[in-house]
Enzyme design. Structure first.
Site: not given
Lengths: 387, 127
Positions: B33, B103
């Site tokens: 990520c 995120c």
């Protein structure tokens, strides 16, 4: 504060002469090109002149040019149009893993409708192999779509070779040439393409207007309905001022191209060499077969968005292939297709030049970049330590 | 797109670094990520956070939330620090863009890992 724009792959500054050419068509000359009276005829004349200029720049015929709202629409008209027109012949389409989403997603949509799509891999430089294209073609193949130059790393694809293969095998060939106009020679016969997409704002023209070159005899099925404009492929009243702007911009783009390109290249090489002298960096994309204004570099141990923000505070505009900037949770599909690991992809920075940049701007970028990278690396838990 | 507070923490992050012989270390995120946060704690006998430092690989939001949480919990007890949520960190910063809420807003999770690490080390010492 000094402002430096190095995001010319995203969009470019409009040329003053383009604005001047457009201006009358935003005010005094307001007729609808479809009208038969003098107002309409004047607008029609301007549209047709722009069509001639566009055709001349690409080495095609004026009647082979369809004006659209941009390259996204041109790509959709081309890909969906061919698929619909030739589905009786076959339902197989070939493209590459590094295309723009306008191509990839148009192909994906067709896949959902029952077409078979082969997405060819690329090598570590982002290059597709003409041999892979040849091997992928079957009796069912109706269309191959391969971009002329990649919009993230600048790698220039072997489009002429692929065009030759497609022609020999009787397959329609489309290329997305968005990043190439004005920086590479783009001739539809040399490239042996049947369809070619472009967008004015990538070469100092206005936003919201593009074109699709459609070689005579190429069958496209209409999927948008309305008027008879643009051979019914793009119905709706023409964006006259935009089209005039595109015509002027493409004319200017191909004038003195070599001189402009060599100046851009010299600045690009200075920028590239300077940035690569920072430790733990690598160049993404092909070292030679790349667009003249492109620098895509990964800075290990730092993330792209944090570099963009830091540069923005110094007045410098660039982009990145990190997840934060790709609009999804994954880094750039182009960098991943080239086999980069996640960290390298997240740490990528794309700096793209145009004729409007100066060497002083490059010096300024090179003067601030080492400090920015060092500051972020000092914060990074994955940075192993002193250089 | 970021608030002034986020940009302030991004450009002038508080408590960056490592603590030698930390009492607890917590890490969250992954390279897939593009966000990795590591938090180091120095904890007193009364379970007060005496010192806290961080290192973060990530975007502006990841760096700013890491920095902000270190300010929020320094001098607090572990019990108080444990109650802080990712959402509260975002609020402290005047909000984050929607796309960043999941995120990159992981600082409270990193802190909880560090507290857990401290507790498990302590349990081992006592055993």
């Amino acid at each position: 504060m000094q402002k430096v724009y190095l995001d010319n792959a995203a969009t470019t500054r409009m040329h003053d002469e383009v604005l001047a050419a457009m201006q009358p068509y935003l005010t005094n000359v307001y007729g609808n090109p479809s009208s038969i009276h003098s107002f309409g005829r004047e607008a029609r004349k301007a549209v047709e002149e722009a069509r001639e200029k566009t055709a001349a720049a690409l080495g095609g015929e004026p009647r082979e040019i369809i004006f659209t709202s941009g390259a996204t629409e041109a790509n959709n008209v081309a890909i969906r149009g061919v698929a619909r027109a030739l589905q009786q012949k076959g339902r197989h389409i070939i493209t590459t893993a590094v295309e723009h989403h306008a191509v990839l997603d148009a192909c994906k949509a067709l896949e959902a409708e029952g077409f078979k799509v082969t997405v060819l891999p690329v090598d570590a430089y982002g290059m597709v192999s003409p041999r892979d294209v040849a091997d992928a073609i079957t009796d069912e193949t109706i269309l191959v779509s391969v971009m002329l130059a990649n919009n993230e790393v600048g790698t220039v694809m072997p489009v002429a070779e692929i065009g030759k293969i497609c022609r020999e095998r009787g397959v329609v060939f489309h290329t997305d040439a968005v990043q190439a106009i004005g920086v590479l020679p783009v001739n539809v016969d040399d490239l042996q393409v049947d369809l070619l997409s472009l967008s004015a704002h990538k070469f100092h023209g206005p936003k919201g207007v593009g074109a699709l070159y459609v070689r005579k005899g190429t069958k496209l099925k209409v999927f948008s309905f309305g008027g008879a404009q643009e051979r019914k492929l793009r119905p709706g009243t023409e964006n006259v001022a935009g089209i005039v702007g595109l015509g002027k911009a493409i004319e200017l783009a191909v004038t003195d191209m070599e001189a402009k390109v060599s100046r851009i290249k010299a600045m690009r090489d200075k920028l590239m060499t300077g940035l690569l002298s920072i430790p733990h960096t690598r160049l993404n994309g092909h070292p030679e077969k790349r667009l003249p204004g492109y620098v895509n570099i990964s800075f290990q141990y730092v993330e792209g968005e944090s570099m963009i923000l830091s540069l923005d505070l110094k007045g410098i505009a660039v982009s990145s292939g990190s997840a934060c900037t790709s609009g999804s949770l994954d880094p750039s599909h182009v960098l991943m297709a080239m086999g980069l690991d996640h960290q390298t992809a997240h740490g990528s920075l794309r700096l793209t030049l145009s004729a409007y940049n100066t060497e002083e701007e490059i010096d300024y970028v090179l003067s601030v970049m080492p400090e920015i990278v060092a500051r972020l690396r000092a914060m990074s838990p994955v940075y192993p330590g002193k250089d | 797109m970021y608030s002034e507070k986020v940009m302030d923490h991004f450009m002038n992050p508080r408590n960056v670094g490592e603590i030698e012989n930390a009492d607890g270390i917590g890490e969250v995120g992954n390279m897939k990520c593009g966000d990795i946060m590591r938090i180091y704690l120095k904890v007193s006998d009364q379970e007060v956070i005496e010192d806290i430092k961080f290192r973060t690989f990530g975007c502006g939001a990841a760096i700013a939330t890491s920095s902000a949480i270190t300010e929020m919990v320094k001098g607090k007890t572990l019990a108080e620090a444990w109650e802080i949520s990712n959402k509260q960190v975002a609020e402290e910063l005047g909000g984050l863009p929607e796309s960043k809420m999941h995120c990159s807003n992981l600082a409270a999770d990193a802190l909880k890992r560090a507290i857990e690490d401290y507790r498990s080390r302590k349990a081992q010492q006592e055993a």
